[in-house]
Write an enzyme that holds these catalytic residues in place. Structure first.
Site, PDB file in Angstrom:
ATOM      1  N   GLN A  17      -1.236  -5.734  10.481  1.00  0.00           N
ATOM      2  CA  GLN A  17      -2.650  -5.568  10.110  1.00  0.00           C
ATOM      3  C   GLN A  17      -3.433  -6.849  10.343  1.00  0.00           C
ATOM      4  O   GLN A  17      -4.555  -6.820  10.840  1.00  0.00           O
ATOM      5  CB  GLN A  17      -2.768  -5.156   8.643  1.00  0.00           C
ATOM      6  N   ASP A  38       9.887  23.502  17.410  1.00  0.00           N
ATOM      7  CA  ASP A  38       9.351  24.766  16.906  1.00  0.00           C
ATOM      8  C   ASP A  38       8.750  24.566  15.514  1.00  0.00           C
ATOM      9  O   ASP A  38       8.981  23.553  14.847  1.00  0.00           O
ATOM     10  CB  ASP A  38      10.426  25.868  16.919  1.00  0.00           C
ATOM     11  N   SER A  55       0.858  -1.190   0.000  1.00  0.00           N
ATOM     12  CA  SER A  55       0.000   0.000   0.000  1.00  0.00           C
ATOM     13  C   SER A  55       0.894   1.238   0.000  1.00  0.00           C
ATOM     14  O   SER A  55       2.106   1.150  -0.216  1.00  0.00           O
ATOM     15  CB  SER A  55      -0.932  -0.026   1.211  1.00  0.00           C
ATOM     16  N   GLY A  67      -4.553  12.580   4.785  1.00  0.00           N
ATOM     17  CA  GLY A  67      -5.920  12.638   4.265  1.00  0.00           C
ATOM     18  C   GLY A  67      -6.083  11.721   3.073  1.00  0.00           C
ATOM     19  O   GLY A  67      -5.142  11.025   2.672  1.00  0.00           O
ATOM     20  N   ASP A 101      -7.459   1.201  12.526  1.00  0.00           N
ATOM     21  CA  ASP A 101      -8.869   1.160  12.878  1.00  0.00           C
ATOM     22  C   ASP A 101      -9.279  -0.318  12.891  1.00  0.00           C
ATOM     23  O   ASP A 101      -9.300  -0.957  11.843  1.00  0.00           O
ATOM     24  CB  ASP A 101      -9.630   1.935  11.792  1.00  0.00           C
ATOM     25  N   HIS A 134       5.032  21.438  21.156  1.00  0.00           N
ATOM     26  CA  HIS A 134       5.612  22.768  20.988  1.00  0.00           C
ATOM     27  C   HIS A 134       6.567  23.138  22.127  1.00  0.00           C
ATOM     28  O   HIS A 134       7.238  24.167  22.067  1.00  0.00           O
ATOM     29  CB  HIS A 134       4.489  23.811  20.869  1.00  0.00           C
TER      30      HIS A 134
END
Ligand code: COA
Length: 416
Positions: A312, A390, A240, A358, A283, A386
């Site tokens: 997986q 930075d 993948s 995404g 998931d 943070h």
């Protein structure tokens, strides 16, 4: 919820249906509460300007059963509209008469009052008119009235035997009660992976997160993967995009080791991890789990793919062991397999950075010559601690990662 109360009546007063009883002021609006009964005010449960509580009786009205009772309805509601808006509603030149509570019930159930036939005085729409309308629409059976509490409406033609005076009933009017019933609430303990998620994520949100996002043109990588897929398949491995994302991240971490570090609890020391154990958010049916591919810095893309296949398979079977689930140093979450573009990933402590990917989309983009072409675009969202990372470091790492993926051949130069 509670409401400030102003009253128009006193104990001993006679009231008729729809006479004003009091005015309530909530944080949203002021509404006049009217009587649902003809009768005598026997008890006021609140003094002027006192706080009236929703669900508690407001006033007791003694009614003469011989006159019958029009309807039972909620007395105090918190309408989203102002008092004036509730006094009447003009629909195609006709005024519909209904109390604020009834209007609210209609509104909450998306019912137009103009479609409901009112069975009250002067065609006033009553609560049961709305409930009957709703029941006809949904096929629901209305719950029977609890004994002695709700007095059903009487048909106008029906004559009611006169009740002796001493049998006149006192009816406490509730301030409010649930209007429509649908199923039961269910409470269950949080267990397993969900319990772990509660603990980890609660700890994670103590970290000051810095977010950075960008879009990646995967046009070349999509083609490369197409070419390599059959090769991997011959060797029994599904290839993948993740192995490429993981390897590119590891190459980037070699240049920016602070992103593969951890901060101790007292924030006094940073430990730079030698291994790139890259976690992959998965998931699964049992919930979110994050096993990690160990020592990515010494693995080939194919080895990463093979290891990911193993993780997986175990993940779907709910058989991942502690070793696979611990020791991660950096995480990638490919939420794009489900959907979405940008997200705000939450760092998995003690790690200091995470990237969320995404979905890959075909979108028009310009090439170097200014021509539009079909690009395979994916968005990435990084979150970094943070306290020790930075924005510039995160951005430089992201640029490097992006360059490896946009020009996958460039990875060869740095592969060992
Ligand atoms: N956009 C579009 N398609 C994608 C994609 C993306 N970002 N990433 C993968 N795909 C495609 C794959 O190429 C594959 O297509 P193919 O069968 O035609 O080859 C398909 O989606 C399924 O991929 P999958 O088998 O799931 O493998 P993967 O290595 O890409 O992803 C996991 C593995 C574990 C990351 C993924 O299964 C998963 O669980 N994702 C959800 C992560 C999650 O819940 N994150 C939130 C954490 S809060």
């Amino acid at each position: 919820m509670c409401l400030e109360c102003k009253r128009y009546i006193k104990e001993g007063d006679s009231v008729s249906q729809f006479d004003s009883i009091c005015e309530v002021q909530s944080d949203k609006a002021s509404v006049t509460i009217t009587s649902r009964y003809d009768g005598i005010i026997r008890k006021l449960h609140y003094n002027l300007d006192e706080i009236a509580y929703v669900g508690k009786p407001l006033v007791d009205i003694e009614i003469d059963a011989s006159k019958g009772v029009a309807s039972e309805e909620d007395v105090v509601e918190t309408p989203p509209m102002s008092h004036e808006e509730h006094t009447h509603q003009e629909i195609k030149g006709h005024k519909t008469l209904a109390t604020p509570a009834v209007r609210r019930l209609a509104m909450e159930n998306n019912i137009k009052l103009s479609e409901v036939v009112g069975t009250g005085k002067d065609n006033r729409i009553l609560k049961e008119d709305i409930l009957n309308y709703l029941a006809k629409q949904t096929g629901a059976i209305l719950p029977p009235s609890p004994k002695g509490e709700i007095i059903p409406p009487l048909p106008k033609s029906e004559t009611v035997p006169a009740a002796p005076k001493d049998k006149a009933r006192k009816i406490p009017l509730p301030v409010s009660r649930p209007l429509v019933f649908s199923g039961k609430d269910k409470t269950e303990p949080i267990t397993g992976f969900h319990k772990a998620m509660v603990k980890t994520m609660s700890a994670a949100l103590k970290i000051p997160h810095f977010g950075y996002c960008d879009e990646i043109d995967l046009t070349q990588l999509v083609q490369l993967r197409e070419d390599l897929k059959p090769l991997a398949q011959i060797r029994g491995v599904k290839l993948s995009f993740m192995p490429f994302f993981i390897k590119a991240a590891s190459l980037g971490l070699l240049q920016y080791p602070i992103l593969n570090a951890s901060l101790d609890e007292s924030c006094q020391n940073v430990t730079y991890k030698a291994s790139h154990n890259i976690g992959v958010a998965m998931d699964t049916e049992q919930g979110l789990i994050v096993p990690n591919v160990k020592n990515v810095q010494v693995c080939s893309v194919f080895e990463i793919a093979s290891e990911l296949n193993r993780l997986q398979a175990l993940g779907s079977a709910g058989q991942l062991g502690t070793n696979d689930l611990t020791g991660g140093t950096f995480t990638l979450s490919n939420i794009g397999t489900i959907g979405g573009t940008y997200t705000k990933p939450v760092i998995l402590p003690p790690e200091v950075a995470i990237g969320a990917l995404g979905k890959i989309q075909i979108l028009p983009r310009f090439n170097g010559k200014g021509e539009v072409f079909k690009a395979q675009i994916m968005n990435v969202s990084w979150s970094a601690d943070h306290r020790i990372i930075d924005g510039a470091t995160m951005a430089r790492f992201s640029n490097l990662w992006k360059s490896y993926l946009e020009n996958p051949a460039s990875m060869l130069i740095d592969l060992k």
